[in-house]
Design a protein around this motif. Structure first.
Motif, PDB file in Angstrom:
ATOM      1  N   ALA A  51       0.817  -1.214   0.000  1.00  0.00           N
ATOM      2  CA  ALA A  51       0.000   0.000   0.000  1.00  0.00           C
ATOM      3  C   ALA A  51       0.849   1.262   0.000  1.00  0.00           C
ATOM      4  CB  ALA A  51      -0.919   0.007   1.214  1.00  0.00           C
ATOM      5  N   ASP A  52       2.154   1.130   0.218  1.00  0.00           N
ATOM      6  CA  ASP A  52       3.090   2.249   0.199  1.00  0.00           C
ATOM      7  C   ASP A  52       2.761   3.305   1.250  1.00  0.00           C
ATOM      8  OD1 ASP A  52       5.409   3.470  -0.737  1.00  0.00           O
ATOM      9  OD2 ASP A  52       4.306   4.710  -2.174  1.00  0.00           O
ATOM     10  N   LEU A  53       2.370   2.844   2.449  1.00  0.00           N
ATOM     11  CA  LEU A  53       2.113   3.754   3.548  1.00  0.00           C
ATOM     12  C   LEU A  53       3.388   3.920   4.376  1.00  0.00           C
ATOM     13  CD1 LEU A  53      -1.325   2.440   4.897  1.00  0.00           C
ATOM     14  CD2 LEU A  53      -0.926   4.248   3.223  1.00  0.00           C
ATOM     15  N   THR A  54       3.536   5.062   5.029  1.00  0.00           N
ATOM     16  CA  THR A  54       4.643   5.235   5.971  1.00  0.00           C
ATOM     17  C   THR A  54       4.292   4.455   7.240  1.00  0.00           C
ATOM     18  OG1 THR A  54       3.694   7.170   7.069  1.00  0.00           O
ATOM     19  CG2 THR A  54       5.059   7.571   5.087  1.00  0.00           C
ATOM     20  N   LEU A  55       5.272   4.270   8.125  1.00  0.00           N
ATOM     21  CA  LEU A  55       4.986   3.559   9.369  1.00  0.00           C
ATOM     22  C   LEU A  55       3.972   4.319  10.220  1.00  0.00           C
ATOM     23  CD1 LEU A  55       8.489   2.112  10.324  1.00  0.00           C
ATOM     24  CD2 LEU A  55       6.551   0.937   9.288  1.00  0.00           C
ATOM     25  N   HIS A  56       3.998   5.638  10.182  1.00  0.00           N
ATOM     26  CA  HIS A  56       2.985   6.429  10.905  1.00  0.00           C
ATOM     27  C   HIS A  56       1.591   6.163  10.328  1.00  0.00           C
ATOM     28  CE1 HIS A  56       5.524   8.766  13.590  1.00  0.00           C
ATOM     29  NE2 HIS A  56       6.383   8.931  12.594  1.00  0.00           N
ATOM     30  N   GLU A  57       1.490   6.097   9.011  1.00  0.00           N
ATOM     31  CA  GLU A  57       0.204   5.837   8.360  1.00  0.00           C
ATOM     32  C   GLU A  57      -0.268   4.415   8.625  1.00  0.00           C
ATOM     33  OE1 GLU A  57       0.938   9.034   4.731  1.00  0.00           O
ATOM     34  OE2 GLU A  57       1.372   6.905   4.400  1.00  0.00           O
ATOM     35  N   VAL A  58       0.663   3.475   8.690  1.00  0.00           N
ATOM     36  CA  VAL A  58       0.314   2.093   9.042  1.00  0.00           C
ATOM     37  C   VAL A  58      -0.264   2.064  10.454  1.00  0.00           C
ATOM     38  CG1 VAL A  58       1.235  -0.213   9.488  1.00  0.00           C
ATOM     39  CG2 VAL A  58       1.994   1.046   7.475  1.00  0.00           C
ATOM     40  N   ALA A  59       0.363   2.794  11.371  1.00  0.00           N
ATOM     41  CA  ALA A  59      -0.138   2.862  12.751  1.00  0.00           C
ATOM     42  C   ALA A  59      -1.564   3.403  12.771  1.00  0.00           C
ATOM     43  CB  ALA A  59       0.786   3.727  13.603  1.00  0.00           C
ATOM     44  N   ASP A  60      -1.821   4.451  11.994  1.00  0.00           N
ATOM     45  CA  ASP A  60      -3.175   5.005  11.920  1.00  0.00           C
ATOM     46  C   ASP A  60      -4.158   3.986  11.351  1.00  0.00           C
ATOM     47  OD1 ASP A  60      -2.295   7.437  12.900  1.00  0.00           O
ATOM     48  OD2 ASP A  60      -2.230   8.420  10.937  1.00  0.00           O
ATOM     49  N   ALA A  61      -3.752   3.299  10.280  1.00  0.00           N
ATOM     50  CA  ALA A  61      -4.644   2.335   9.622  1.00  0.00           C
ATOM     51  C   ALA A  61      -4.998   1.174  10.539  1.00  0.00           C
ATOM     52  CB  ALA A  61      -4.008   1.818   8.336  1.00  0.00           C
ATOM     53  N   LEU A  62      -4.049   0.714  11.335  1.00  0.00           N
ATOM     54  CA  LEU A  62      -4.284  -0.440  12.203  1.00  0.00           C
ATOM     55  C   LEU A  62      -4.724  -0.046  13.609  1.00  0.00           C
ATOM     56  CD1 LEU A  62      -1.330  -2.773  11.137  1.00  0.00           C
ATOM     57  CD2 LEU A  62      -3.722  -2.817  10.374  1.00  0.00           C
ATOM     58  N   GLY A  63      -4.742   1.256  13.884  1.00  0.00           N
ATOM     59  CA  GLY A  63      -5.169   1.715  15.195  1.00  0.00           C
ATOM     60  C   GLY A  63      -4.210   1.342  16.308  1.00  0.00           C
ATOM     61  N   LYS A  64      -2.902   1.364  16.003  1.00  0.00           N
ATOM     62  CA  LYS A  64      -1.882   1.019  16.987  1.00  0.00           C
ATOM     63  C   LYS A  64      -0.916   2.179  17.146  1.00  0.00           C
ATOM     64  CE  LYS A  64      -2.001  -3.906  15.982  1.00  0.00           C
ATOM     65  NZ  LYS A  64      -1.720  -4.906  16.956  1.00  0.00           N
ATOM     66  N   GLU A  65      -0.135   2.130  18.202  1.00  0.00           N
ATOM     67  CA  GLU A  65       0.872   3.146  18.453  1.00  0.00           C
ATOM     68  C   GLU A  65       2.025   2.999  17.458  1.00  0.00           C
ATOM     69  OE1 GLU A  65       0.853   5.650  20.754  1.00  0.00           O
ATOM     70  OE2 GLU A  65      -1.217   5.029  21.184  1.00  0.00           O
ATOM     71  N   TYR A  66       2.643   4.119  17.127  1.00  0.00           N
ATOM     72  CA  TYR A  66       3.755   4.116  16.180  1.00  0.00           C
ATOM     73  C   TYR A  66       4.890   3.203  16.659  1.00  0.00           C
ATOM     74  CZ  TYR A  66       7.920   5.657  13.710  1.00  0.00           C
ATOM     75  OH  TYR A  66       9.076   5.678  12.994  1.00  0.00           O
ATOM     76  N   GLY A  67       5.232   3.250  17.941  1.00  0.00           N
ATOM     77  CA  GLY A  67       6.318   2.415  18.474  1.00  0.00           C
ATOM     78  C   GLY A  67       6.047   0.935  18.291  1.00  0.00           C
ATOM     79  N   ALA A  68       4.796   0.535  18.479  1.00  0.00           N
ATOM     80  CA  ALA A  68       4.429  -0.872  18.296  1.00  0.00           C
ATOM     81  C   ALA A  68       4.566  -1.279  16.832  1.00  0.00           C
ATOM     82  CB  ALA A  68       3.006  -1.112  18.780  1.00  0.00           C
TER      83      ALA A  68
END
Length: 193
Positions: free
Chosen positions: A144-161
């Motif tokens: 999907a070419d998302l950044t890790l921050h965007e992945v965190a938003d998409a999955l509803g998890k914290e960026y560190g996780a």
């Protein structure tokens, strides 16, 4: 990605302009199907279509950048995939008999499909080394070419996780391949965020 013209395309889609919706569809549908297929979704095309219908229904409520938009869309896809799995487990499918398939499909269709799926089966083999959460992170990051921050938003998890899942997933891939270092060029690509 649409890039600088995103705001204009978003505004046009909100007005119902067909060209804007076509652009969103062409941009999103292939990566949605790739993400869903990589997650083992039984009917990735159907779930991607349901996701895009939900986007059409809820677009008026969306605000944000293109990155936020993509995160929002993949969050919807993730939830639709979960809904589809629940539905499938509640109502198991009855397999179609070989006789019916032989009557309705040309003989060479299965070979064509097998050749077309060769790439995705190789990816599926690699992803077997990862946990389901790690697979989600890798697919959202690279398909999907998302950044890790965007992945965190998409999955509803914290960026560190998400960052930890990403690191562990790459380690699992390295171990699965049995090499000390992931191929040099890909290693730089896969580890950048």
């Amino acid at each position: 990605m649409i890039g600088e013209g995103f705001e204009a395309v978003l505004a046009a889609a909100r007005r119902g302009e067909e060209g804007a919706w076509r652009r969103f569809y062409l941009e999103l549908q292939p990566v949605l199907v790739g993400y869903l297929r990589g997650r083992g979704c039984a009917q990735p095309e159907d779930v991607a279509a349901e996701t895009l219908l939900q986007v059409v229904r809820d677009l008026r409520h969306f605000t944000g950048s293109e990155g936020k938009f993509r995160s929002w869309v993949f969050s919807i896809a993730h939830h639709r995939m979960i809904d589809a799995r629940r539905h499938d487990s509640a109502r198991p499918a009855q397999p179609t008999s070989d006789e019916v398939l032989a009557r309705h499909l040309p003989a060479d269709r299965f070979e064509d499909q097998a050749i077309a799926d060769l790439g995705s089966s190789e990816v599926a083999h690699l992803l077997e080394a990862c946990s389901p959460d790690q697979r989600s992170v890798l697919l959202l990051r690279y398909v999907a070419d998302l950044t890790l921050h965007e992945v965190a938003d998409a999955l509803g998890k914290e960026y560190g996780a998400i960052k930890a899942l990403h690191r562990r997933a790459l380690g699992a891939l390295r171990a699965h391949l049995g090499v000390e270092e992931y191929p040099n060029r890909a290693s730089r690509t896969l580890t950048s965020s």
